[in-house]
Design an enzyme around this catalytic site. Structure first.
Site, PDB file in Angstrom:
ATOM      1  N   HIS A 169     -31.848  23.317 -17.842  1.00 46.15           N
ATOM      2  CA  HIS A 169     -31.423  22.741 -19.116  1.00 46.15           C
ATOM      3  C   HIS A 169     -30.862  23.898 -19.930  1.00 46.15           C
ATOM      4  O   HIS A 169     -31.439  24.992 -19.949  1.00 46.15           O
ATOM      5  CB  HIS A 169     -32.599  22.114 -19.871  1.00 46.15           C
ATOM      6  CG  HIS A 169     -32.292  21.856 -21.327  1.00 46.15           C
ATOM      7  ND1 HIS A 169     -31.740  20.672 -21.766  1.00 46.15           N
ATOM      8  CD2 HIS A 169     -32.433  22.642 -22.425  1.00 46.15           C
ATOM      9  CE1 HIS A 169     -31.563  20.742 -23.076  1.00 46.15           C
ATOM     10  NE2 HIS A 169     -31.983  21.920 -23.505  1.00 46.15           N
ATOM     11  N   CYS A 218     -27.211  17.714 -20.284  1.00 47.31           N
ATOM     12  CA  CYS A 218     -27.190  18.780 -21.284  1.00 47.31           C
ATOM     13  C   CYS A 218     -26.203  19.887 -20.936  1.00 47.31           C
ATOM     14  O   CYS A 218     -25.609  20.504 -21.827  1.00 47.31           O
ATOM     15  CB  CYS A 218     -28.589  19.369 -21.429  1.00 47.31           C
ATOM     16  SG  CYS A 218     -29.263  19.994 -19.860  1.00 47.31           S
TER      17      CYS A 218
END
Length: 339
Positions: free
Chosen positions: A154, A223
């Site tokens: 992420h 993301c």
């Protein structure tokens, strides 16, 4: 017809070049030509405000740039800057910061020069990396995931003292305070001349509607796709490292990932703006309040049939006290083609 198209194109060109909203001056045209090469047009908004205070500002900036550009190439080398300006230490530092960006050299473009004169200063942009597997990914046999992994990444973009990331909503938090363990790595992406206001306006107007909980997908729309788009906005030609950007491509189709994909989508796409993280919401009304003569906007033209008819319009006069403004746009159905 073709003649009318040429006329409207000329009007549009005139509107872009005339930063004062009146007759076109020689310095306006030269500025338009130099700036249109690759510069974001957000610069002209601040320039218009400066010209209200100092009508000679653009002429003075052009004269200074042309005088320093002894090679006549439209860019200033460090030696040109040192030879032409006194107390230029900060300007040289700005050039050296810009040189770290993708495809940049130690030369000052006209855009960077005008931005510097208007008070813009470069800010560093970084990428925080979080391993959502908390270290377990490196122990999973490569045959199960299609490759050996250091982590399931992420990422969030750090700029202007905030970290911007996507978790089902576009969120901003204090750097390093995203709800994951870490960050375990931080990568410098380069520097930007954009401001926090410009970034968050762009997020609200261009991005928020495209990054939602409904369309979050750990492989196709996650993301890292968001981080890559933000970094490209802040730094022309910039992308986040392939290790994060292309990881979904490498994992796609493996049985293990397909099995946990729905679980990951619910978890990673279900964050709320609370605690250390605030939501970058759709502040359309606030954005409208910042309109300035010469800005472009989308006008939702009323239609008798009820169908939506969006028009690209240009703001002319603004009445800040009554919160109204005049706009002009091309209308092929009217007699003169304009309204």
């Amino acid at each position: 017809d073709f003649d009318r198209l040429l006329q409207e194109t000329a009007k549009r060109c005139f509107a872009l070049a005339s930063v004062r909203g009146e007759r076109l001056r020689s310095e306006d045209w030269l500025h338009f030509g130099l700036l249109s090469a690759a510069a974001p047009w957000q610069l002209n908004r601040r320039l218009r405000r400066e010209l209200v205070k100092n009508p000679q500002f653009l002429k003075q900036v052009l004269h200074a740039f042309e005088t320093a550009d002894v090679r006549g190439v439209g860019r200033l080398h460090l030696n040109d800057i040192k030879a032409s300006f006194v107390n230029c230490k900060e300007l040289i530092e700005q050039v050296e910061l810009a040189a770290k960006n993708p495809g940049q050299s130690q030369e000052l473009s006209y855009y960077d020069f005008v931005a510097y004169c208007l008070g813009y200063r470069r800010s560093m942009v970084k990428l925080n990396w979080y391993d959502v597997s908390r270290g377990y990914a490196k122990w999973v046999p490569g045959k199960l995931l299609g490759q050996d992994l250091e982590g399931i990444w992420h990422t969030g973009v750090v700029a202007f003292g905030r970290e911007y990331w996507f978790g089902g909503k576009v969120l901003a938090s204090d750097p390093g305070k995203a709800p994951f363990a870490g960050p375990i790595r931080c990568t410098e992406l380069g520097s930007t001349l954009h401001t926090r206001e410009e970034l968050e306006d762009w997020l609200r107007f261009e991005v928020v509607s495209r990054y939602t909980r409904d369309n979050y997908d750990v492989l196709m729309h996650n993301c890292n796709h968001f981080s890559d788009e933000v970094s490209s906005f802040l730094i022309q030609g910039c992308h986040i490292p392939d290790e994060a950007r292309r990881q979904p491509e490498a994992l796609m189709g493996t049985s293990t990932i397909e099995m946990v994909r729905p679980i990951l989508n619910r978890w990673l796409g279900g964050f709320e703006g609370k605690g250390d993280s605030s939501e970058i919401d759709d502040l359309t009304e606030e954005w409208r309040a910042r309109l300035w003569p010469g800005d472009l906007c989308l006008y939702d033209q009323p239609c008798a049939s009820g169908a939506q008819k969006l028009k690209l319009a240009q703001v002319s006069n603004v009445d800040v006290f009554n919160c109204v403004c005049d706009i002009s746009f091309f209308d092929p159905e009217s007699e003169d083609g304009a309204k």
